[in-house]
Motif scaffolding. Sequence first.
Motif, mmCIF file in Angstrom:
data_model
loop_
_atom_site.group_PDB
_atom_site.id
_atom_site.type_symbol
_atom_site.label_atom_id
_atom_site.label_comp_id
_atom_site.label_asym_id
_atom_site.label_seq_id
_atom_site.Cartn_x
_atom_site.Cartn_y
_atom_site.Cartn_z
ATOM 1 N N ALA A 143 39.771 34.801 119.631
ATOM 2 C CA ALA A 143 41.026 35.494 120.330
ATOM 3 C C ALA A 143 42.179 37.077 119.683
ATOM 4 O O ALA A 143 41.912 35.617 118.785
ATOM 5 C CB ALA A 143 42.268 34.755 121.292
ATOM 6 N N PRO A 144 42.264 37.903 119.428
ATOM 7 C CA PRO A 144 42.401 38.181 120.844
ATOM 8 C C PRO A 144 40.739 39.362 121.014
ATOM 9 O O PRO A 144 40.604 40.415 121.888
ATOM 10 C CB PRO A 144 43.123 39.294 121.521
ATOM 11 N N PHE A 145 40.462 39.096 120.056
ATOM 12 C CA PHE A 145 38.967 40.337 119.855
ATOM 13 C C PHE A 145 37.958 39.153 120.507
ATOM 14 O O PHE A 145 36.701 39.851 120.537
ATOM 15 C CB PHE A 145 38.320 40.130 118.374
ATOM 16 N N ASP A 146 37.541 38.626 121.954
ATOM 17 C CA ASP A 146 36.264 38.196 122.381
ATOM 18 C C ASP A 146 35.564 37.973 124.048
ATOM 19 O O ASP A 146 35.355 37.913 124.283
ATOM 20 C CB ASP A 146 36.495 36.797 121.678
ATOM 21 N N THR A 147 37.252 38.999 124.377
ATOM 22 C CA THR A 147 36.656 39.606 125.841
ATOM 23 C C THR A 147 37.418 41.171 125.762
ATOM 24 O O THR A 147 38.213 40.987 124.944
ATOM 25 C CB THR A 147 37.502 38.864 126.832
ATOM 26 N N LEU A 172 40.609 41.863 124.209
ATOM 27 C CA LEU A 172 40.907 43.621 123.763
ATOM 28 C C LEU A 172 41.812 44.539 123.847
ATOM 29 O O LEU A 172 42.214 44.949 123.200
ATOM 30 C CB LEU A 172 39.576 43.880 123.596
ATOM 31 N N ALA A 173 41.366 44.431 125.231
ATOM 32 C CA ALA A 173 42.011 45.768 125.895
ATOM 33 C C ALA A 173 44.127 45.456 125.507
ATOM 34 O O ALA A 173 44.724 46.772 125.174
ATOM 35 C CB ALA A 173 42.414 45.734 127.410
ATOM 36 N N GLN A 174 44.758 44.498 126.236
ATOM 37 C CA GLN A 174 46.545 44.212 126.009
ATOM 38 C C GLN A 174 46.261 44.484 123.748
ATOM 39 O O GLN A 174 47.229 44.692 123.845
ATOM 40 C CB GLN A 174 46.124 42.458 126.390
ATOM 41 N N TRP A 175 45.358 43.749 123.721
ATOM 42 C CA TRP A 175 45.349 44.037 121.915
ATOM 43 C C TRP A 175 45.625 45.152 121.912
ATOM 44 O O TRP A 175 46.292 46.559 120.871
ATOM 45 C CB TRP A 175 44.646 43.767 121.282
ATOM 46 N N ALA A 176 44.843 46.343 121.575
ATOM 47 C CA ALA A 176 44.693 47.993 121.713
ATOM 48 C C ALA A 176 46.072 48.040 122.589
ATOM 49 O O ALA A 176 46.386 49.125 121.468
ATOM 50 C CB ALA A 176 43.515 47.924 122.463
ATOM 51 N N ALA A 177 46.537 48.115 123.674
ATOM 52 C CA ALA A 177 47.366 48.884 124.241
ATOM 53 C C ALA A 177 48.460 48.330 123.053
ATOM 54 O O ALA A 177 49.704 48.904 123.259
ATOM 55 C CB ALA A 177 47.833 48.042 126.226
#
Length: 349
Positions: A19-23, A27-32
């Motif tokens: 996490a946060p790169f596994d789903t 990933l969307a939450q991380w990018a936002a």
Amino acid sequence: MKTIKGPAIFLAQFMGDAAPFDTLPRLAQWAAGLGYEAVQIPADPRLLDLQLAATSQTYCDDLHGMLAGYGIQISELSTHLQGQLVAVHPAYDSLFDGFAAPAVRGNPPARTAWAIEQLKLAAQASQRLGLSAHVTFSGALAWPYFYPWPQRPAGLVEAAFAELGKRWLPILQVFDEAGVDVCYELHPGEDLHDGVTFERFLDEVGQHPRANILFDPSHMVVQQMDYLAFIDIYHARIKAFHVKDAEFRPDGRQGVYGGYNGWVNRAGRFRSLGDGQIDFKAIFSKMAQYDFPGWAVLEWECALKHPEDGAREGAAFIREHIIRVAERAFDDFAGSGVDHAQLKQLMGL
């Protein structure tokens, strides 16, 4: 004029097991959280069920809803790996075989058929997701012969492009039915790697309106192309945009071909945004000038910088370079209000 949309980020280089790169939701939450407004999603089963996206509007609506919950849109879907497998020279069979589904590995004809079907599913999925562009690679049959030594037999390049066009034309037709543009990333290692090869391909597919370009200036720097002139020439076909930096620093020991060095030691190498040599102010100006309709998407590939630093810096970099286009001419205040009769009078007519 149109204002470019962005910033967006291509997720392929950031997927991982932790996490946060596994789903996709993480990933969307991380990018936002970094300031991105959209994600470019690879057609990888860890992030997207391509078959379901192509056939289920409910699945696509749920995907949109989940992303919207984080303030994220989809810029495009990507089938770079599947596109690569549409055409593979035998020299690269074993190297590219791992890109395919396990059931078709070791069987080049079955692998090609699988890849073509994947592209067709991507067209239908893009349509259901309301997307207008799709990004991919062309694959390559002629790449081992890119340098004309040993002397190429007459007709070899023509035959390779004829076969490439034959394989892609049915795919382009499915994308046309879906109302989606296919945007080829012009990339060394692909038969479509510059303007000349793209034009060869257009000739083979009858100047198909859905055959378009993913503009990535980094691949032009390492080939020593004029990436600004490229926009002037091909802007009508540029329907997707990877914002990726690069540098080219030749010396007395190596140049464009890199001497078989790895990325760290090559004369031409990719860099994080702002660390290379690309004139992004000029690029964004030209994209605004030509009404580019799509997203400015970070593709991070750097041999030196940590990817999370590159992603964090990239969002701000893109946002600062997007030009909010003017709604009226700057000199409207000085308009003379001359009518048609006065125009004729001014010319002595």
